[in-house]
Design a protein around this motif. Sequence first.
Motif, PDB file in Angstrom:
ATOM      1  N   MET B  22      -7.672  65.569 111.752  1.00 49.15           N
ATOM      2  CA  MET B  22      -6.554  64.810 111.168  1.00 49.15           C
ATOM      3  C   MET B  22      -7.079  63.746 110.214  1.00 49.15           C
ATOM      4  N   LEU B  23      -8.136  63.088 110.656  1.00 49.17           N
ATOM      5  CA  LEU B  23      -8.735  62.021 109.853  1.00 49.17           C
ATOM      6  C   LEU B  23      -9.196  62.584 108.499  1.00 49.17           C
ATOM      7  N   ALA B  24      -9.880  63.721 108.561  1.00 50.39           N
ATOM      8  CA  ALA B  24     -10.415  64.308 107.326  1.00 50.39           C
ATOM      9  C   ALA B  24      -9.287  64.660 106.363  1.00 50.39           C
ATOM     10  N   ILE B  25      -8.222  65.283 106.913  1.00 50.78           N
ATOM     11  CA  ILE B  25      -7.112  65.696 106.037  1.00 50.78           C
ATOM     12  C   ILE B  25      -6.410  64.461 105.457  1.00 50.78           C
ATOM     13  N   GLY B  26      -6.099  63.498 106.324  1.00 48.91           N
ATOM     14  CA  GLY B  26      -5.373  62.310 105.864  1.00 48.91           C
ATOM     15  C   GLY B  26      -6.161  61.522 104.824  1.00 48.91           C
ATOM     16  N   VAL B  27      -7.448  61.340 105.080  1.00 51.98           N
ATOM     17  CA  VAL B  27      -8.267  60.550 104.153  1.00 51.98           C
ATOM     18  C   VAL B  27      -8.437  61.292 102.823  1.00 51.98           C
ATOM     19  N   THR B  28      -8.629  62.609 102.901  1.00 50.53           N
ATOM     20  CA  THR B  28      -8.768  63.391 101.674  1.00 50.53           C
ATOM     21  C   THR B  28      -7.495  63.306 100.831  1.00 50.53           C
ATOM     22  N   ALA B  29      -6.345  63.483 101.510  1.00 50.90           N
ATOM     23  CA  ALA B  29      -5.078  63.406 100.782  1.00 50.90           C
ATOM     24  C   ALA B  29      -4.920  62.040 100.130  1.00 50.90           C
ATOM     25  N   ALA B  30      -5.297  60.993 100.865  1.00 52.12           N
ATOM     26  CA  ALA B  30      -5.142  59.634 100.338  1.00 52.12           C
ATOM     27  C   ALA B  30      -6.012  59.429  99.107  1.00 52.12           C
ATOM     28  N   ILE B  31      -7.237  59.954  99.145  1.00 53.20           N
ATOM     29  CA  ILE B  31      -8.134  59.764  98.001  1.00 53.20           C
ATOM     30  C   ILE B  31      -7.656  60.573  96.801  1.00 53.20           C
ATOM     31  N   VAL B  32      -7.316  61.847  97.071  1.00 62.10           N
ATOM     32  CA  VAL B  32      -6.968  62.757  95.971  1.00 62.10           C
ATOM     33  C   VAL B  32      -5.625  62.375  95.336  1.00 62.10           C
ATOM     34  N   LEU B  33      -4.647  62.021  96.160  1.00 58.39           N
ATOM     35  CA  LEU B  33      -3.322  61.688  95.617  1.00 58.39           C
ATOM     36  C   LEU B  33      -3.132  60.181  95.455  1.00 58.39           C
ATOM     37  N   GLY B  34      -3.565  59.417  96.460  1.00 62.03           N
ATOM     38  CA  GLY B  34      -3.340  57.975  96.433  1.00 62.03           C
ATOM     39  C   GLY B  34      -4.202  57.260  95.399  1.00 62.03           C
ATOM     40  N   PRO B  98       2.583  64.031 108.296  1.00 56.24           N
ATOM     41  CA  PRO B  98       3.045  62.640 108.209  1.00 56.24           C
ATOM     42  C   PRO B  98       1.892  61.660 108.016  1.00 56.24           C
ATOM     43  N   LEU B  99       0.745  62.017 108.577  1.00 58.14           N
ATOM     44  CA  LEU B  99      -0.433  61.172 108.422  1.00 58.14           C
ATOM     45  C   LEU B  99      -0.777  60.994 106.946  1.00 58.14           C
ATOM     46  N   SER B 100      -0.760  62.114 106.233  1.00 57.29           N
ATOM     47  CA  SER B 100      -1.089  62.063 104.805  1.00 57.29           C
ATOM     48  C   SER B 100      -0.016  61.295 104.042  1.00 57.29           C
ATOM     49  N   ILE B 101       1.247  61.526 104.416  1.00 55.21           N
ATOM     50  CA  ILE B 101       2.339  60.849 103.711  1.00 55.21           C
ATOM     51  C   ILE B 101       2.239  59.338 103.891  1.00 55.21           C
ATOM     52  N   ALA B 102       1.756  58.902 105.046  1.00 62.40           N
ATOM     53  CA  ALA B 102       1.582  57.459 105.255  1.00 62.40           C
ATOM     54  C   ALA B 102       0.323  56.951 104.571  1.00 62.40           C
ATOM     55  N   ALA B 103      -0.725  57.791 104.545  1.00 66.05           N
ATOM     56  CA  ALA B 103      -2.025  57.330 104.039  1.00 66.05           C
ATOM     57  C   ALA B 103      -2.042  57.217 102.512  1.00 66.05           C
ATOM     58  N   VAL B 104      -1.315  58.094 101.827  1.00 68.33           N
ATOM     59  CA  VAL B 104      -1.347  58.102 100.354  1.00 68.33           C
ATOM     60  C   VAL B 104      -0.891  56.751  99.775  1.00 68.33           C
ATOM     61  N   PRO B 105       0.313  56.249 100.145  1.00 74.78           N
ATOM     62  CA  PRO B 105       0.713  54.947  99.579  1.00 74.78           C
ATOM     63  C   PRO B 105      -0.165  53.794 100.061  1.00 74.78           C
ATOM     64  N   LEU B 153     -11.552  51.897 101.174  1.00 76.96           N
ATOM     65  CA  LEU B 153     -11.764  53.201 101.794  1.00 76.96           C
ATOM     66  C   LEU B 153     -12.033  53.050 103.295  1.00 76.96           C
ATOM     67  N   ALA B 154     -12.880  52.072 103.655  1.00 73.38           N
ATOM     68  CA  ALA B 154     -13.172  51.838 105.068  1.00 73.38           C
ATOM     69  C   ALA B 154     -11.888  51.454 105.810  1.00 73.38           C
ATOM     70  N   GLY B 155     -11.074  50.595 105.171  1.00 73.11           N
ATOM     71  CA  GLY B 155      -9.797  50.207 105.778  1.00 73.11           C
ATOM     72  C   GLY B 155      -8.882  51.411 105.948  1.00 73.11           C
ATOM     73  N   LEU B 156      -8.910  52.285 104.961  1.00 72.66           N
ATOM     74  CA  LEU B 156      -8.092  53.502 105.016  1.00 72.66           C
ATOM     75  C   LEU B 156      -8.487  54.360 106.213  1.00 72.66           C
ATOM     76  N   VAL B 157      -9.785  54.561 106.393  1.00 70.36           N
ATOM     77  CA  VAL B 157     -10.253  55.420 107.487  1.00 70.36           C
ATOM     78  C   VAL B 157      -9.811  54.842 108.831  1.00 70.36           C
ATOM     79  N   VAL B 158      -9.946  53.517 108.983  1.00 66.98           N
ATOM     80  CA  VAL B 158      -9.541  52.890 110.245  1.00 66.98           C
ATOM     81  C   VAL B 158      -8.040  53.047 110.467  1.00 66.98           C
ATOM     82  N   SER B 159      -7.250  52.826 109.398  1.00 65.03           N
ATOM     83  CA  SER B 159      -5.799  52.955 109.527  1.00 65.03           C
ATOM     84  C   SER B 159      -5.403  54.378 109.887  1.00 65.03           C
ATOM     85  N   VAL B 160      -6.002  55.343 109.200  1.00 64.38           N
ATOM     86  CA  VAL B 160      -5.648  56.735 109.472  1.00 64.38           C
ATOM     87  C   VAL B 160      -6.057  57.121 110.893  1.00 64.38           C
TER      88      VAL B 160
END
Lengths: 267, 220
Positions: B22-34, B98-105, B153-160
């Motif tokens: 989940m972490l990998a998918i959410g963080v990747t989505a956040a970087i690529v889209l966010g 939903p993880l990705s949808i929250a992580a992107v913004p 990015l570090a904050g993102l990983v912790v949040s996700v």
Amino acid sequence: MAHPSAPHLLRLDQVTTSIGAGGASRQVLRGATLHVARGDICGVVGASGAGKSTLLRTINLLDVPDSGTVVVAGRDLAQLPQRDLRAARQDIGMVFQQPNLLANLDVYANVALPLRLHGTLNPPRLRRRVLDCLDLVGMGPHAGAWPARLSAGQQQRVAIARALASQPAILLCDAPTSALDAATARALFELLRAVNADLGVTMVVASHDLPALAGLCNRVAVLVDGTVAETFDPSDTTAPRTTPLGRELAFYGTEAGVLFHQGVHHA
Amino acid sequence: MPDPFLDLLPELGNALGQTLTMLAIGVTAAIVLGGPLGILLFLAGIGPAPTQRPLARLAGWTADTIRTFPFAVLLVALLPVTRMIAGTAIGPLAAAVPLSIAAVPWFARGVEQTLRDVPRGVVDAGRAMGASQLQVVLHVLLVEARPGLVVALAGLVVSVLSYAAVTGIVGGGGIGEFVLRYGYERFDADIMVFTVALLAALVQVIQLTGARWARRVDKR
């Protein structure tokens, strides 16, 4: 000094420029006219808020004029499409009050940046050019240094090298010494004089340092409230001056003024 | 005598694997889209007339709205969307939606804020060199923002990671569901303490790595 009939490299005519967006917009230049001949060093003086920075930033269109024309080397910059304007800016180097170096690039990469952006030089020639520019400003030995490790004066020298990298015809210097101590400032003005003599780069130098400008420039424009109130040759100390700053500058152009200034600094 | 704690370890390992997925998918989505979204939000904000960019305002508004939702509420509200995209609402892959949808913004606003912290003078210097807007972004802003981006990015990983744990309440799998099952329903204190310690260690590792990396790229 340029021949009086030499075509002007830079012509600002009746330029009006506002800065700030929307409701906070404020007209700073109000019909400023300034012509600078090729090879000249033109000083720009004026009280804080008179529009010195805006005048310089209008010359390369960092601030876009509302009306009037800015012609550099025969091209009306405001009429150029973005692409051509970006190319024209290669011909107009700029040095700011702060060095504005990229903190995460070393000295070499900072000076190489304008050349890399335009990609016109092959790697060996780019390298040669960067090192030449660094040598010119006396920063050759610091090519690998991070900007934060340098003194303010050294950083400003790197900024000058960066501004000269694309071999511009004009160098704009916006209060380049105002963040420096007096001795460092004098050395920097000396460097500008040498660059002008060696490369023939036309310069527009805004500063509050009247004695330094009187010694450096062959034209000075006095800005009052967004217009150029008078321009003159500071070494011509006989002609009447119409502005207080003009009269003060004329004093520093005289021998008495030079002695007075030296007395102030060596007292 | 069988030790229930040791028996659960393979299951905990499995849950950890699901969480990392989940972490990998959410963080990747956040970087690529966010990431690009953050750059666009920043550029819209410094433009000559920010109010005249309705698309950027809409994007900013959407990002902020998503960010103000408590993640548990967003998670439940998005169940139909999750089913539509993932075909199911159960399991780590479904939870990644939903993880990705929250992580992107989350990351978009982080990137925007980091870019705002780059001194304007450096941007002026880039423009004066004749850089295009894209070149200013790539060669000036992203270079100067590097340390801040690493911190974001570090904050993102912790949040996700913490979001990923919440997905356990709707059967998202991973550590969250593991804790619910053994810590909440059976109240197995040993398991609870061990899992909490594991998560705390994970967060520490992420934050220390981020801080060290940020220091290394920061030449200011």
